[in-house]
Design a protein around this motif. Sequence first.
Motif, short mmCIF file in Angstrom:
data_model
loop_
_atom_site.label_atom_id
_atom_site.label_comp_id
_atom_site.label_asym_id
_atom_site.label_seq_id
_atom_site.Cartn_x
_atom_site.Cartn_y
_atom_site.Cartn_z
N ALA A 6 0.96 -1.23 -0.03
CA ALA A 6 -0.05 -0.02 0.07
C ALA A 6 1.12 1.22 -0.05
O ALA A 6 2.00 1.32 0.72
CB ALA A 6 -0.90 0.05 1.10
N ILE A 7 0.59 2.33 -0.82
CA ILE A 7 1.32 3.29 -0.91
C ILE A 7 1.04 4.64 -0.19
O ILE A 7 1.84 5.03 0.43
CB ILE A 7 1.34 3.87 -2.37
CG1 ILE A 7 2.32 2.67 -3.26
CG2 ILE A 7 2.05 5.14 -2.83
CD1 ILE A 7 2.26 2.95 -4.82
N CYS A 89 13.42 9.28 -4.26
CA CYS A 89 13.52 9.85 -2.97
C CYS A 89 12.74 8.95 -1.92
O CYS A 89 11.70 8.36 -2.47
CB CYS A 89 12.78 11.30 -3.00
SG CYS A 89 12.62 11.97 -1.20
N ALA A 90 13.30 8.60 -0.87
CA ALA A 90 12.73 7.53 0.25
C ALA A 90 11.64 8.01 0.77
O ALA A 90 10.87 7.35 1.28
CB ALA A 90 13.89 7.26 1.09
N ILE A 91 11.18 9.43 0.78
CA ILE A 91 10.17 9.96 1.48
C ILE A 91 8.93 10.46 0.21
O ILE A 91 8.11 11.03 0.76
CB ILE A 91 10.22 11.14 2.39
CG1 ILE A 91 10.94 12.13 1.97
CG2 ILE A 91 11.09 10.45 3.76
CD1 ILE A 91 11.05 13.68 2.71
N TYR A 92 9.15 10.03 -0.88
CA TYR A 92 8.30 10.59 -2.07
C TYR A 92 6.82 10.41 -1.64
O TYR A 92 6.12 11.31 -1.85
CB TYR A 92 8.40 9.74 -3.05
CG TYR A 92 7.48 10.09 -4.46
CD1 TYR A 92 7.36 11.25 -4.80
CD2 TYR A 92 7.14 8.81 -4.93
CE1 TYR A 92 6.54 11.45 -5.92
CE2 TYR A 92 5.96 9.18 -6.01
CZ TYR A 92 5.76 10.29 -6.45
OH TYR A 92 4.74 10.58 -7.36
N TYR A 93 6.54 9.22 -1.24
CA TYR A 93 4.93 8.97 -0.94
C TYR A 93 4.48 9.61 0.06
O TYR A 93 3.22 9.58 0.37
CB TYR A 93 4.77 7.10 -0.79
CG TYR A 93 4.91 6.58 -2.09
CD1 TYR A 93 4.41 6.83 -3.25
CD2 TYR A 93 6.12 5.79 -2.42
CE1 TYR A 93 4.41 6.14 -4.38
CE2 TYR A 93 6.20 5.02 -3.61
CZ TYR A 93 5.45 5.25 -4.65
OH TYR A 93 5.53 4.69 -5.91
N GLN A 94 5.16 10.19 1.29
CA GLN A 94 4.80 11.27 2.10
C GLN A 94 4.75 12.36 1.96
O GLN A 94 3.84 13.35 2.03
CB GLN A 94 5.42 10.68 3.55
CG GLN A 94 5.22 9.46 3.92
CD GLN A 94 6.07 8.47 3.35
OE1 GLN A 94 7.12 8.41 2.74
NE2 GLN A 94 5.26 7.14 2.91
N CYS A 95 5.98 12.92 1.23
CA CYS A 95 6.10 14.48 0.82
C CYS A 95 5.29 14.86 -0.14
O CYS A 95 4.71 14.18 -0.98
CB CYS A 95 7.53 14.50 0.60
SG CYS A 95 7.99 16.36 0.19
N GLN A 101 7.52 11.17 -9.57
CA GLN A 101 8.61 10.46 -9.43
C GLN A 101 8.35 8.99 -9.67
O GLN A 101 9.30 8.47 -10.20
CB GLN A 101 9.14 10.68 -7.97
CG GLN A 101 9.93 11.80 -7.71
CD GLN A 101 10.82 11.73 -6.46
OE1 GLN A 101 11.15 10.63 -5.90
NE2 GLN A 101 10.76 13.05 -5.95
N HIS A 102 7.28 8.46 -9.67
CA HIS A 102 7.03 6.95 -10.19
C HIS A 102 6.84 6.62 -11.49
O HIS A 102 6.71 5.77 -11.84
CB HIS A 102 5.62 6.53 -9.28
CG HIS A 102 4.35 7.18 -9.64
ND1 HIS A 102 4.26 8.46 -9.17
CD2 HIS A 102 3.22 6.97 -10.29
CE1 HIS A 102 3.19 9.12 -9.70
NE2 HIS A 102 2.40 8.05 -10.28
#
Length: 438
Positions: A6-7, A89-95, A101-102
């Motif tokens: 889940a993203i 980026c490691a925090i892409y799905y939160q930021c 980026q996907h």
Amino acid sequence: MAKHRAINTFKPAKKIAAKHSSLPIELKIDSLADDGRGVARHDNKVVFIADALPGETVLAKASRLHKRFDEAELLDIITASADRVAPICAIYYQCGGCQLQHLNYPSQLAYKRAKLDKVITGNGGAAAETAMLQASDTQYRHRARLSYYKGQLGFKAKSSHNIVAVEQCPLLENPINTALAQNRNAICRYFGDKAKGEVSFSADRDGRVGIHIQKDGFVDLKRSEQLAADIEAPAFLYSVTGSKGPAWLGASSPLQYQTLNALTLRYQPGDFTQVNTAVNRQIIDLCLAWLAPQPDEQIADYFCGLGNFSLALANAGARVSGFDAGESMIRSATQQALDAGLPIDYFCVDLFDSAAITIPAGCHKVILDPPRAGAKILCEYLAANKVVSSIAYVSCDPATLARDLAILSAAGFSIAQAAMADMFPHTHHVESVVFLTR
């Protein structure tokens, strides 16, 4: 069947009215919306799903219901697109800073060019004439604004006012990432546990990084002085302003922003400059080629700011008149033109007030670079004035560009050339440049 974790881990912003609407549903993604979200259809309604790509089959759950469309949270990807890539980026799905980026970078460019092509063809232009301006898709931002709240320094989260702590950002120029790493602890100590505000980092051509802090409440001048002493060079504390009381101002010299060749603009952290210096230089170069300034030819630069285009046009031999509403920017631009010995006259003008707009005598060519709201009033004025025959329009929003091009097209202007400029890689934002003649 491809399985993915889940993203989206954030709660929906609005509760679902119908209980059954929160059950997972399988959706086929048809396209990307203007904001980068995937578009599907379910029960005769359009559904928007963040982080989903065209061609994918996904499992999603409704998060907000509207009369004409719904929004859904991506739970799983059943069939992934061949264009899907791992975010850089490691925090892409939160930021909340990036939306694409996907999606692999060539597909990002194609998506953005298609958005501009739609605008161009809708106003009588030919999509085949749309050029592409691009540079590096990482380490391109020479300035950034972070938020601070309850001990966290970072960017706003997606669909939330929460803050995602940022250690490093792959889109920031190296000097800013270095300044952030070296000084985040000192900045967090300065704010403490209760204060909140924003921290702007701005890098210049020589690697210096100016830091500006905007905070709620009063500014503690002594503590600001101590923070200035704690900041590690080549970064420096430029200023601290608060919502109440006097500001703390440092004694550091302004930053330098390179525009074209040896031309530079002096600016302060907080001044508007294009975030992507490499793409900005390409835009300037293209506009110079289109407008072809001749010796002593009069050209008007609307929404001129600090003189991003004015300096280049004057350096090429033209006499330039620049117009903008920002008093401090106009003062700075005027002084810089004087220091450079270039023939530029700047005027502080509200370009959203038709009564305030003027066109310099003998001016047949203009360039305009408006904010996201576009330049409706100015375009109506230029359309009615038959003297102007060439317009270079720099836009950061396809919707307002389409509206303004329709105004100019109705007055006899035709699109001669256009370019999509990828000023903001990995986001849905589209910068473009259009050249019109009549």
